[in-house]
Design a protein around this motif. Structure first.
Motif, PDB file in Angstrom:
ATOM      1  N   PRO A   1       0.805  -1.231   0.000  1.00  0.00           N
ATOM      2  CA  PRO A   1       0.000   0.000   0.000  1.00  0.00           C
ATOM      3  C   PRO A   1       0.837   1.280   0.000  1.00  0.00           C
ATOM      4  N   LEU A   2       0.213   2.379  -0.437  1.00  0.00           N
ATOM      5  CA  LEU A   2       0.904   3.670  -0.577  1.00  0.00           C
ATOM      6  C   LEU A   2       0.530   4.626   0.552  1.00  0.00           C
ATOM      7  N   ILE A   3       1.391   5.619   0.765  1.00  0.00           N
ATOM      8  CA  ILE A   3       1.105   6.674   1.742  1.00  0.00           C
ATOM      9  C   ILE A   3       0.519   7.880   0.995  1.00  0.00           C
ATOM     10  N   VAL A   4      -0.556   8.469   1.538  1.00  0.00           N
ATOM     11  CA  VAL A   4      -1.190   9.629   0.908  1.00  0.00           C
ATOM     12  C   VAL A   4      -0.714  10.902   1.614  1.00  0.00           C
ATOM     13  N   HIS A   5      -0.243  11.860   0.797  1.00  0.00           N
ATOM     14  CA  HIS A   5       0.353  13.086   1.322  1.00  0.00           C
ATOM     15  C   HIS A   5      -0.639  14.242   1.238  1.00  0.00           C
ATOM     16  N   PHE A   6      -0.784  14.968   2.348  1.00  0.00           N
ATOM     17  CA  PHE A   6      -1.765  16.048   2.427  1.00  0.00           C
ATOM     18  C   PHE A   6      -1.114  17.398   2.697  1.00  0.00           C
ATOM     19  N   SER A   7      -1.787  18.435   2.172  1.00  0.00           N
ATOM     20  CA  SER A   7      -1.471  19.810   2.549  1.00  0.00           C
ATOM     21  C   SER A   7      -1.898  20.016   4.001  1.00  0.00           C
ATOM     22  N   MET A   8      -1.232  20.919   4.696  1.00  0.00           N
ATOM     23  CA  MET A   8      -1.620  21.212   6.087  1.00  0.00           C
ATOM     24  C   MET A   8      -3.023  21.814   6.135  1.00  0.00           C
ATOM     25  N   GLU A   9      -3.513  22.316   4.992  1.00  0.00           N
ATOM     26  CA  GLU A   9      -4.858  22.922   4.969  1.00  0.00           C
ATOM     27  C   GLU A   9      -5.961  21.905   4.680  1.00  0.00           C
ATOM     28  N   ALA A  10      -5.598  20.682   4.344  1.00  0.00           N
ATOM     29  CA  ALA A  10      -6.608  19.714   3.882  1.00  0.00           C
ATOM     30  C   ALA A  10      -7.564  19.305   5.000  1.00  0.00           C
ATOM     31  N   ARG A  11      -8.786  18.962   4.586  1.00  0.00           N
ATOM     32  CA  ARG A  11      -9.759  18.421   5.557  1.00  0.00           C
ATOM     33  C   ARG A  11      -9.700  16.898   5.469  1.00  0.00           C
ATOM     34  N   ILE A  12      -8.858  16.310   6.300  1.00  0.00           N
ATOM     35  CA  ILE A  12      -8.578  14.876   6.153  1.00  0.00           C
ATOM     36  C   ILE A  12      -9.786  14.003   6.502  1.00  0.00           C
ATOM     37  N   GLU A  13     -10.720  14.548   7.285  1.00  0.00           N
ATOM     38  CA  GLU A  13     -11.891  13.727   7.662  1.00  0.00           C
ATOM     39  C   GLU A  13     -12.728  13.333   6.445  1.00  0.00           C
ATOM     40  N   GLU A  14     -12.534  14.009   5.301  1.00  0.00           N
ATOM     41  CA  GLU A  14     -13.260  13.597   4.095  1.00  0.00           C
ATOM     42  C   GLU A  14     -12.740  12.268   3.544  1.00  0.00           C
ATOM     43  N   TYR A  15     -11.557  11.899   3.992  1.00  0.00           N
ATOM     44  CA  TYR A  15     -10.900  10.730   3.400  1.00  0.00           C
ATOM     45  C   TYR A  15     -10.751   9.554   4.358  1.00  0.00           C
ATOM     46  N   LEU A  16     -10.897   9.825   5.653  1.00  0.00           N
ATOM     47  CA  LEU A  16     -10.615   8.779   6.647  1.00  0.00           C
ATOM     48  C   LEU A  16     -11.429   9.012   7.908  1.00  0.00           C
TER      49      LEU A  16
END
Ligand code: TXA
Ligand code: MG
Length: 323
Positions: free
Chosen positions: A56-71
């Motif tokens: 599996p891969l690691i997903v990289h986010f901006s510090m501004e991202a709303r991560i709750e949309e993805y996990l």
């Protein structure tokens, strides 16, 4: 086709919007990035790296991202603490994933690994995109991770449209991975953030720490990693009569019995962080035409030394299983 290397963020962003893969700098190692929300773009990563689909891969986010949309956040108080203290930085988190992340990214697992890279170019690029970036290390599968744009070009040149150059990586080891998806916290990979720092921030020790040595029953899984293309031996002295074609990877002091030109000293002052920064570059620097094997010393088993030892063990297991 020769892959261009440069610092053009707009060009990198455009290739990524078109579903292509682009190598990007992070503070740990260079990553091979693609749109994490597009299964087609992610499939290109696996093809370019020759990476098996079960990894599996690691997903990289901006510090501004709303991560709750993805996990789905779990152990939220622990996550908040680690996020405040170490993000952006060399720490990845595993959470149960939501459907927006394609199954290909997580190799069919119900969880996904995420991280907020600290390199300013990586954050600037993510801020220009309206999707996060899936990115494994930008090397061919099983080989040594790249810590400069030139390392990426050596293995992936001609296979990808662009390499974004952010200079040499400041950390030099892949991120530490903490699993927050289950009932108990677990560390799945030792890496660029020392375990002691993680435990100190959490105010608890982590019982489950997975290292290569704790899984000797699975040599096949270990053997595929960090191979410099030259056998690696762990130890303090070359086998008698083998000094002439032996290279040595040392922490701070050279071996008296070997030609200094055949040795790489990672940190003359004995600084583990500096040693980590130069580790992969040093592993790559031996010439297979005159080096039959690399004799690597065991590093102090604390701080980033543990993560270095973990990688050395994997690099050396590959030799044993190939013999
Ligand atoms: O520092 C890093 O983490 C670099 C840079 C580019 O960000 N990336 C990196 O990715 O090291 P990669 O693909 O070389 O390592 C990803 C590893 C997998 O091999 C697996 O061990 C773990 O992360 N992983 C990813 N998703 C997982 C999941 N859902 N469950 C368990 N382990 C996972
Ligand atoms: Mg890798």
């Amino acid at each position: 086709m020769k892959t261009p290397i440069g610092t053009d963020l707009a060009l990198a962003a455009e290739w990524l919007r078109q579903g292509e893969t682009v190598a990007i700098p992070t503070e740990t190692v260079y990553g091979l990035a693609a749109n994490a929300l597009s299964a087609r773009a992610v499939a290109r990563i696996f093809a370019v790296k020759n990476r098996p689909h079960f990894d599996p891969l690691i997903v990289h986010f901006s510090m501004e991202a709303r991560i709750e949309e993805y996990l789905v956040l779990r152990h939220a108080a622990s996550f908040e603490r680690l996020y405040e203290r170490f993000c952006p930085g060399p720490l990845s988190f595993i959470f149960p994933k939501k459907a927006r992340i394609p199954d290909l990214v997580s190799a069919g697992h119900p969880s996904v690994a995420i991280r907020f890279p600290a390199h300013p170019l990586a954050q600037a690029l993510l801020a220009q995109l309206d999707f996060p970036l899936a990115a494994p290390s930008a090397n061919l599968f099983g080989r040594v991770s790249p810590t400069t744009a030139a390392h990426v070009a050596e293995q992936l040149g001609g296979k990808i449209p662009y390499i974004l150059d952010g200079g040499p990586c400041s950390v030099g080891l892949e991120s530490t991975i903490i699993d927050l998806s289950g009932p108990e916290l677990a560390v799945l990979r030792l890496g660029g953030l020392a375990l002691e720092e993680l435990e100190e921030a959490l105010g608890q020790s982590i019982g489950r720490v997975q290292t290569s040595s704790s899984r000797p029953q699975a040599p096949g899984m270990l053997s595929a990693h960090y191979s410099p293309g030259i056998p690696v031996l762990l130890g303090e002295s070359p086998p008698p009569g083998k000094e002439k074609d032996c290279g040595a990877l040392r922490f701070c002091k050279p071996l008296a019995s070997l030609d200094p030109a055949r040795q790489r000293i990672l940190s003359p002052s004995g600084d583990l962080q500096e040693a980590a920064q130069h580790f992969f570059e040093a592993l790559r620097s031996f010439d297979p035409r005159d080096t039959a094997f690399i004799l690597a010393e065991r590093f102090p088993d604390h701080g980033l030394g543990r993560a270095i030892n973990d990688r050395l063990l994997r690099a050396s297991v590959s030799r044993e299983s190939q013999d």
